[in-house]
Design a protein around this motif. Sequence first.
Motif, PDB file in Angstrom:
ATOM      1  N   PHE A  52      -8.430  12.219 -19.850  1.00 12.45           N
ATOM      2  CA  PHE A  52      -7.122  12.375 -20.486  1.00 12.45           C
ATOM      3  C   PHE A  52      -6.046  11.945 -19.492  1.00 12.45           C
ATOM      4  O   PHE A  52      -5.979  12.473 -18.381  1.00 12.45           O
ATOM      5  CB  PHE A  52      -6.907  13.824 -20.913  1.00 12.45           C
ATOM      6  CG  PHE A  52      -7.857  14.277 -21.985  1.00 12.45           C
ATOM      7  CD1 PHE A  52      -7.573  14.069 -23.325  1.00 12.45           C
ATOM      8  CD2 PHE A  52      -9.055  14.900 -21.654  1.00 12.45           C
ATOM      9  CE1 PHE A  52      -8.454  14.476 -24.308  1.00 12.45           C
ATOM     10  CE2 PHE A  52      -9.943  15.312 -22.631  1.00 12.45           C
ATOM     11  CZ  PHE A  52      -9.647  15.102 -23.970  1.00 12.45           C
ATOM     12  N   ILE A  53      -5.196  11.012 -19.907  1.00 12.76           N
ATOM     13  CA  ILE A  53      -4.221  10.386 -19.010  1.00 12.76           C
ATOM     14  C   ILE A  53      -2.805  10.748 -19.446  1.00 12.76           C
ATOM     15  O   ILE A  53      -2.458  10.647 -20.624  1.00 12.76           O
ATOM     16  CB  ILE A  53      -4.373   8.849 -19.035  1.00 12.76           C
ATOM     17  CG1 ILE A  53      -5.816   8.436 -18.725  1.00 12.76           C
ATOM     18  CG2 ILE A  53      -3.403   8.212 -18.046  1.00 12.76           C
ATOM     19  CD1 ILE A  53      -6.083   6.962 -18.990  1.00 12.76           C
ATOM     20  N   ASP A  54      -1.988  11.154 -18.475  1.00 15.04           N
ATOM     21  CA  ASP A  54      -0.561  11.380 -18.717  1.00 15.04           C
ATOM     22  C   ASP A  54       0.230  10.238 -18.083  1.00 15.04           C
ATOM     23  O   ASP A  54       0.269  10.117 -16.853  1.00 15.04           O
ATOM     24  CB  ASP A  54      -0.114  12.708 -18.105  1.00 15.04           C
ATOM     25  CG  ASP A  54      -0.713  13.907 -18.804  1.00 15.04           C
ATOM     26  OD1 ASP A  54      -1.070  13.786 -19.995  1.00 15.04           O
ATOM     27  OD2 ASP A  54      -0.846  14.973 -18.167  1.00 15.04           O
ATOM     28  N   PRO A  55       0.848   9.364 -18.886  1.00 16.24           N
ATOM     29  CA  PRO A  55       1.646   8.276 -18.312  1.00 16.24           C
ATOM     30  C   PRO A  55       2.845   8.807 -17.525  1.00 16.24           C
ATOM     31  O   PRO A  55       3.240   9.970 -17.663  1.00 16.24           O
ATOM     32  CB  PRO A  55       2.103   7.500 -19.558  1.00 16.24           C
ATOM     33  CG  PRO A  55       1.104   7.850 -20.613  1.00 16.24           C
ATOM     34  CD  PRO A  55       0.740   9.275 -20.344  1.00 16.24           C
ATOM     35  N   VAL A  56       3.426   7.956 -16.712  1.00  9.49           N
ATOM     36  CA  VAL A  56       4.578   8.337 -15.896  1.00  9.49           C
ATOM     37  C   VAL A  56       5.687   8.890 -16.787  1.00  9.49           C
ATOM     38  O   VAL A  56       6.029   8.326 -17.821  1.00  9.49           O
ATOM     39  CB  VAL A  56       5.099   7.135 -15.097  1.00  9.49           C
ATOM     40  CG1 VAL A  56       6.405   7.486 -14.384  1.00  9.49           C
ATOM     41  CG2 VAL A  56       4.051   6.673 -14.086  1.00  9.49           C
ATOM     42  N   GLY A  70       4.594   9.288 -28.137  1.00  5.91           N
ATOM     43  CA  GLY A  70       6.005   9.498 -27.838  1.00  5.91           C
ATOM     44  C   GLY A  70       6.852   8.269 -28.152  1.00  5.91           C
ATOM     45  O   GLY A  70       7.274   8.108 -29.284  1.00  5.91           O
ATOM     46  N   PRO A  71       7.131   7.366 -27.190  1.00  4.99           N
ATOM     47  CA  PRO A  71       6.709   7.480 -25.789  1.00  4.99           C
ATOM     48  C   PRO A  71       7.383   8.685 -25.118  1.00  4.99           C
ATOM     49  O   PRO A  71       8.516   9.025 -25.449  1.00  4.99           O
ATOM     50  CB  PRO A  71       7.189   6.171 -25.159  1.00  4.99           C
ATOM     51  CG  PRO A  71       8.304   5.714 -26.037  1.00  4.99           C
ATOM     52  CD  PRO A  71       7.979   6.179 -27.430  1.00  4.99           C
ATOM     53  N   GLY A  72       6.639   9.326 -24.241  1.00  8.03           N
ATOM     54  CA  GLY A  72       7.156  10.507 -23.569  1.00  8.03           C
ATOM     55  C   GLY A  72       6.294  11.727 -23.761  1.00  8.03           C
ATOM     56  O   GLY A  72       6.654  12.822 -23.308  1.00  8.03           O
ATOM     57  N   ASP A 103       0.817  -1.219   0.000  1.00  7.61           N
ATOM     58  CA  ASP A 103       0.000   0.000   0.000  1.00  7.61           C
ATOM     59  C   ASP A 103       0.851   1.270   0.000  1.00  7.61           C
ATOM     60  O   ASP A 103       0.380   2.340   0.395  1.00  7.61           O
ATOM     61  CB  ASP A 103      -0.955   0.007   1.204  1.00  7.61           C
ATOM     62  CG  ASP A 103      -2.216   0.812   0.920  1.00  7.61           C
ATOM     63  OD1 ASP A 103      -2.666   0.801  -0.246  1.00  7.61           O
ATOM     64  OD2 ASP A 103      -2.746   1.446   1.844  1.00  7.61           O
ATOM     65  N   THR A 104       2.087   1.150  -0.439  1.00  5.80           N
ATOM     66  CA  THR A 104       2.966   2.315  -0.547  1.00  5.80           C
ATOM     67  C   THR A 104       2.861   2.902  -1.952  1.00  5.80           C
ATOM     68  O   THR A 104       3.034   2.180  -2.941  1.00  5.80           O
ATOM     69  CB  THR A 104       4.427   1.914  -0.282  1.00  5.80           C
ATOM     70  OG1 THR A 104       4.528   1.360   1.033  1.00  5.80           O
ATOM     71  CG2 THR A 104       5.344   3.128  -0.388  1.00  5.80           C
ATOM     72  N   PRO A 105       2.586   4.203  -2.090  1.00  8.37           N
ATOM     73  CA  PRO A 105       2.497   4.808  -3.426  1.00  8.37           C
ATOM     74  C   PRO A 105       3.809   4.684  -4.200  1.00  8.37           C
ATOM     75  O   PRO A 105       4.881   4.987  -3.678  1.00  8.37           O
ATOM     76  CB  PRO A 105       2.162   6.273  -3.128  1.00  8.37           C
ATOM     77  CG  PRO A 105       1.489   6.242  -1.792  1.00  8.37           C
ATOM     78  CD  PRO A 105       2.199   5.160  -1.024  1.00  8.37           C
ATOM     79  N   ARG A 106       3.701   4.235  -5.437  1.00  4.72           N
ATOM     80  CA  ARG A 106       4.871   4.076  -6.318  1.00  4.72           C
ATOM     81  C   ARG A 106       4.921   5.137  -7.404  1.00  4.72           C
ATOM     82  O   ARG A 106       5.988   5.471  -7.895  1.00  4.72           O
ATOM     83  CB  ARG A 106       4.850   2.697  -6.974  1.00  4.72           C
ATOM     84  CG  ARG A 106       4.874   1.531  -6.024  1.00  4.72           C
ATOM     85  CD  ARG A 106       4.771   0.213  -6.765  1.00  4.72           C
ATOM     86  NE  ARG A 106       5.890   0.022  -7.678  1.00  4.72           N
ATOM     87  CZ  ARG A 106       5.765  -0.099  -8.997  1.00  4.72           C
ATOM     88  NH1 ARG A 106       4.572  -0.020  -9.564  1.00  4.72           N
ATOM     89  NH2 ARG A 106       6.834  -0.287  -9.757  1.00  4.72           N
ATOM     90  N   ALA A 107       3.764   5.624  -7.801  1.00  3.55           N
ATOM     91  CA  ALA A 107       3.723   6.598  -8.894  1.00  3.55           C
ATOM     92  C   ALA A 107       2.469   7.446  -8.781  1.00  3.55           C
ATOM     93  O   ALA A 107       1.439   7.012  -8.256  1.00  3.55           O
ATOM     94  CB  ALA A 107       3.749   5.894 -10.242  1.00  3.55           C
ATOM     95  N   SER A 108       2.598   8.658  -9.254  1.00  4.67           N
ATOM     96  CA  SER A 108       1.461   9.573  -9.349  1.00  4.67           C
ATOM     97  C   SER A 108       1.085   9.707 -10.819  1.00  4.67           C
ATOM     98  O   SER A 108       1.891  10.164 -11.630  1.00  4.67           O
ATOM     99  CB  SER A 108       1.825  10.944  -8.779  1.00  4.67           C
ATOM    100  OG  SER A 108       0.876  11.920  -9.169  1.00  4.67           O
ATOM    101  N   ILE A 109      -0.129   9.285 -11.170  1.00  4.04           N
ATOM    102  CA  ILE A 109      -0.646   9.449 -12.525  1.00  4.04           C
ATOM    103  C   ILE A 109      -1.558  10.665 -12.533  1.00  4.04           C
ATOM    104  O   ILE A 109      -2.542  10.724 -11.792  1.00  4.04           O
ATOM    105  CB  ILE A 109      -1.447   8.217 -12.983  1.00  4.04           C
ATOM    106  CG1 ILE A 109      -0.568   6.975 -12.998  1.00  4.04           C
ATOM    107  CG2 ILE A 109      -2.063   8.465 -14.365  1.00  4.04           C
ATOM    108  CD1 ILE A 109       0.462   6.949 -14.090  1.00  4.04           C
ATOM    109  N   PHE A 110      -1.221  11.641 -13.367  1.00  4.23           N
ATOM    110  CA  PHE A 110      -2.047  12.836 -13.485  1.00  4.23           C
ATOM    111  C   PHE A 110      -3.054  12.635 -14.616  1.00  4.23           C
ATOM    112  O   PHE A 110      -2.717  12.130 -15.688  1.00  4.23           O
ATOM    113  CB  PHE A 110      -1.185  14.062 -13.785  1.00  4.23           C
ATOM    114  CG  PHE A 110      -1.971  15.336 -13.884  1.00  4.23           C
ATOM    115  CD1 PHE A 110      -2.434  15.973 -12.742  1.00  4.23           C
ATOM    116  CD2 PHE A 110      -2.268  15.888 -15.123  1.00  4.23           C
ATOM    117  CE1 PHE A 110      -3.175  17.142 -12.830  1.00  4.23           C
ATOM    118  CE2 PHE A 110      -2.999  17.057 -15.230  1.00  4.23           C
ATOM    119  CZ  PHE A 110      -3.459  17.685 -14.080  1.00  4.23           C
TER     120      PHE A 110
END
Length: 501
Positions: free
Chosen positions: A150-154, A101-103, A72-79
Amino acid sequence: MRAFPALSAAAMLLAAPVSAQDKPAEKPAAKEDTAPARAPNVAVTRHTGTFGGQRVSYVATAGETFLKDKEDTPRASIFSISYVKEGRDPNRPVTFLFNGGPGSGSVWLHMGAFGPKRVAIPSDARDDAGPPYPILDNPDSLLDVTDLVFIDPVGTGFSHALGKTDPKDFYGVTKDAESIAEFIRLWLNENGRWNAPKYLGGESYGTTRSAAVVNQLEGTYNDVALNGVLLISTVLDFGAGADTPGNEMTHILNLPSMAATALYHGKAKASSTEAFVEEARRYAMGPYAAALLKGQRISAEERTAVRRELARFTGLSEAYLEQADLRVTPARFYKELLRDRGLTIGRLDSRYTGRDYDNAGETPDNDPSFYGIDAGYTAAINAHLRDTLKYRTDRSYVTIGGIGGQWDWRIGGGRDNDVYLNVAPYLGKALRENSGMRIFVGQGYYDFATPFFGAEYALTRTGIPQDRIQYQYYGSGHMMYVRDEDRTKLSRDIRAFIRGR
């Protein structure tokens, strides 16, 4: 878009070190040392607009979703930015969108095509010049028929790895798809939309991502079934389209785009773009393919005939084609087609022209179809997020990040799968196993980043049902929505696609 100049990858948030004097005995790191002790940063606003001729009141949610590990530890923030019609109908369609992209962040589809606001840049292949850039209501947004996410990947937009997580854990065809699929499941949980019709849409590498995400969503028992996939400027078969010595398919797949471009710039003659493109398709798959496959065994008579036809289709001289051994790479084509006018043409959109430092080079200095639009989109996404949607952050929005060079292109399944990258079979499997899923393919005639004939080739291979794939074509390039007529047509075509389920 396949690759772009490097920018900084997502920053890592590290806890401050503790001195030996403060802590004489070492203790295991607490969760706060590896993850932000905070809630996700989210802004919610309410708006009204007219889309597709309908007045719609909607809630805009701009903010973070944390992806967590087993502890349950956050690994990434997806905006992401969600636009949801007021009333929150659990059975209303929802469409998840991203760029490539990727990117690349989702700014291009967001502020260019489908968001409730858009940036107005010249529609006729002129550059966007300097600010201010008009940010207008977008009647071509799809909010009348579907909610939009709309999703912004890591590594793109405001999305980034958290704590001590290595950002490279998300940089790869499969790794990236796993994170986006996880985000979609979390969004469906949070918004109560598990039984809603669902659409997935991407542009450029975003179409590659779409195929990989479909595999993650529908390729397991705990699946998320989709009603449709939107492929905009499609690249699925990287092996066939690789501009590398010895690969003859790339020359075959690029020829129809060269023909359309030559006609646009007055270097070829035909009754219409559609007719000339179709003639080029047939020639590419017939006499031209046969000639290339013969290699150095081609006869002098056949070589002369092929060279003559190539000159007619490409607008290049027979002398140049002979020097290129009947095989002109796109980069050379950009420089050579209008050399007599002192101009180069664009890669993303070959309607655009530019001027190099000098006219003697083999390839262009830069892509006029990218530097002609990027400033307007960067200004627009920042103004929209920070001013209209009231999202507050000290982070810089990454429109194009330099993570492509760190990308893990392997998709597994053996050496051959990883050497010859082709994600089209993922879509074929999904179509075979989900009779309710359809595919929309939108392609620009003047796009060399993801040529339209390459998309057709990839999606007509064996194992891919053809009865639920729809193609639409546009008189522009990679980002067909920069042309006003094509943005409206694209919106109309996709609106009809969604309503036709």
